[in-house]
Design a protein around this motif. Structure first.
Motif, mmCIF file in Angstrom:
data_model
loop_
_atom_site.group_PDB
_atom_site.id
_atom_site.type_symbol
_atom_site.label_atom_id
_atom_site.label_comp_id
_atom_site.label_asym_id
_atom_site.label_seq_id
_atom_site.Cartn_x
_atom_site.Cartn_y
_atom_site.Cartn_z
ATOM 1 N N THR A 56 0.370 -1.289 0.255
ATOM 2 C CA THR A 56 -0.023 0.424 -0.392
ATOM 3 C C THR A 56 0.772 0.955 -0.323
ATOM 4 O OG1 THR A 56 -0.080 -0.216 2.344
ATOM 5 C CG2 THR A 56 -1.898 -0.804 1.033
ATOM 6 N N SER A 57 1.920 1.469 0.610
ATOM 7 C CA SER A 57 3.222 2.521 1.065
ATOM 8 C C SER A 57 4.330 2.191 0.673
ATOM 9 C CB SER A 57 2.230 2.995 1.669
ATOM 10 O OG SER A 57 2.379 3.402 2.878
ATOM 11 N N GLY A 58 5.118 2.703 0.934
ATOM 12 C CA GLY A 58 6.830 2.777 1.169
ATOM 13 C C GLY A 58 7.809 3.381 0.179
ATOM 14 N N ALA A 91 3.697 2.368 -4.738
ATOM 15 C CA ALA A 91 2.879 3.047 -5.627
ATOM 16 C C ALA A 91 2.856 4.640 -5.793
ATOM 17 C CB ALA A 91 1.479 2.144 -5.127
ATOM 18 N N GLY A 92 3.576 5.058 -5.899
ATOM 19 C CA GLY A 92 4.386 6.123 -5.295
ATOM 20 C C GLY A 92 3.559 7.285 -4.671
ATOM 21 N N ASN A 93 3.110 6.612 -3.769
ATOM 22 C CA ASN A 93 2.448 7.338 -2.109
ATOM 23 C C ASN A 93 3.556 8.146 -1.729
ATOM 24 O OD1 ASN A 93 1.464 8.141 0.504
ATOM 25 N ND2 ASN A 93 0.531 5.781 0.509
ATOM 26 N N THR A 94 3.004 9.377 -1.434
ATOM 27 C CA THR A 94 3.919 10.745 -1.117
ATOM 28 C C THR A 94 3.452 10.922 0.204
ATOM 29 O OG1 THR A 94 2.784 11.980 -1.949
ATOM 30 C CG2 THR A 94 4.859 11.440 -3.156
ATOM 31 N N ALA A 95 2.624 10.169 0.883
ATOM 32 C CA ALA A 95 1.977 10.357 2.489
ATOM 33 C C ALA A 95 3.556 9.933 3.594
ATOM 34 C CB ALA A 95 0.916 9.589 2.612
ATOM 35 N N SER A 96 3.164 11.605 4.225
ATOM 36 C CA SER A 96 4.211 10.895 5.221
ATOM 37 C C SER A 96 3.715 9.597 6.234
ATOM 38 C CB SER A 96 3.716 12.003 6.570
ATOM 39 O OG SER A 96 4.413 12.927 6.180
ATOM 40 N N GLY A 97 4.274 9.190 6.804
ATOM 41 C CA GLY A 97 4.542 7.701 7.259
ATOM 42 C C GLY A 97 4.796 6.945 6.342
ATOM 43 N N THR A 98 4.609 7.313 5.039
ATOM 44 C CA THR A 98 4.957 6.218 3.874
ATOM 45 C C THR A 98 6.722 5.524 4.037
ATOM 46 O OG1 THR A 98 4.484 7.114 2.245
ATOM 47 C CG2 THR A 98 4.800 5.614 1.636
ATOM 48 N N GLN A 99 6.451 3.978 4.450
ATOM 49 C CA GLN A 99 7.577 3.195 4.239
ATOM 50 C C GLN A 99 8.758 2.609 3.080
ATOM 51 O OE1 GLN A 99 7.188 0.072 7.708
ATOM 52 N NE2 GLN A 99 6.151 1.539 8.981
#
Length: 136
Positions: free
Chosen positions: A5-7, A128-136
């Motif tokens: 999902t993120s990272g 997945a190109g996730n730029t949210a804070s906390g992304t690992q």
């Protein structure tokens, strides 16, 4: 490195005819993904095994990386490290005490400014190109 999902993760890429490079700049710098200029690679602590996450840039000591002998260092004695040397896409990045010739801690910049894992054909990337804070 990261859940699907993120990272910040390793991504399989083809790096053709690229020699290992140290960035042309000297001293400490923030590592910022191209997709999120206001976010920086940030270890969750200064302990061995601390995961590297994406956080808003504060340019504090927890975001000041240096390039030394093929390693990417923070806190003076910790290195960016591929967790367990796992070559699977999506492997979490962590920091670990730097050790001489540790293949899990050897990185270089490609000619197009990607941070790549030396001799493994992998680049550091965002899940997945996730730029949210906390992304690992």
């Amino acid at each position: 490195m990261f859940p699907v999902t993120s990272g910040i993760l390793l991504l399989s890429v083809v790096v053709a005819s690229v020699s290992a490079q140290t960035p042309p700049f000297k001293g400490a710098l923030a590592l910022q993904p191209a997709l999120a200029g206001a976010k920086c690679m940030t270890p969750s602590s200064n302990a061995d095994g601390a995961l590297v996450k994406l956080q808003t840039c504060t340019y504090g000591t927890n975001q000041q990386w240096t390039f030394t002998g093929g390693t990417v260092r923070i806190y003076g004695n910790k290195c960016l490290d591929v967790t367990d040397g796992n070559t699977a896409d999506g492997t979490n990045m962590q920091i670990w005490t730097c050790s001489t010739n540790n293949a899990n801690q050897q990185f270089f910049y490609t000619r197009d400014n990607r941070l790549a894992w030396t001799n493994h054909g992998k680049c550091v990337d965002l899940t997945a190109g996730n730029t949210a804070s906390g992304t690992q």
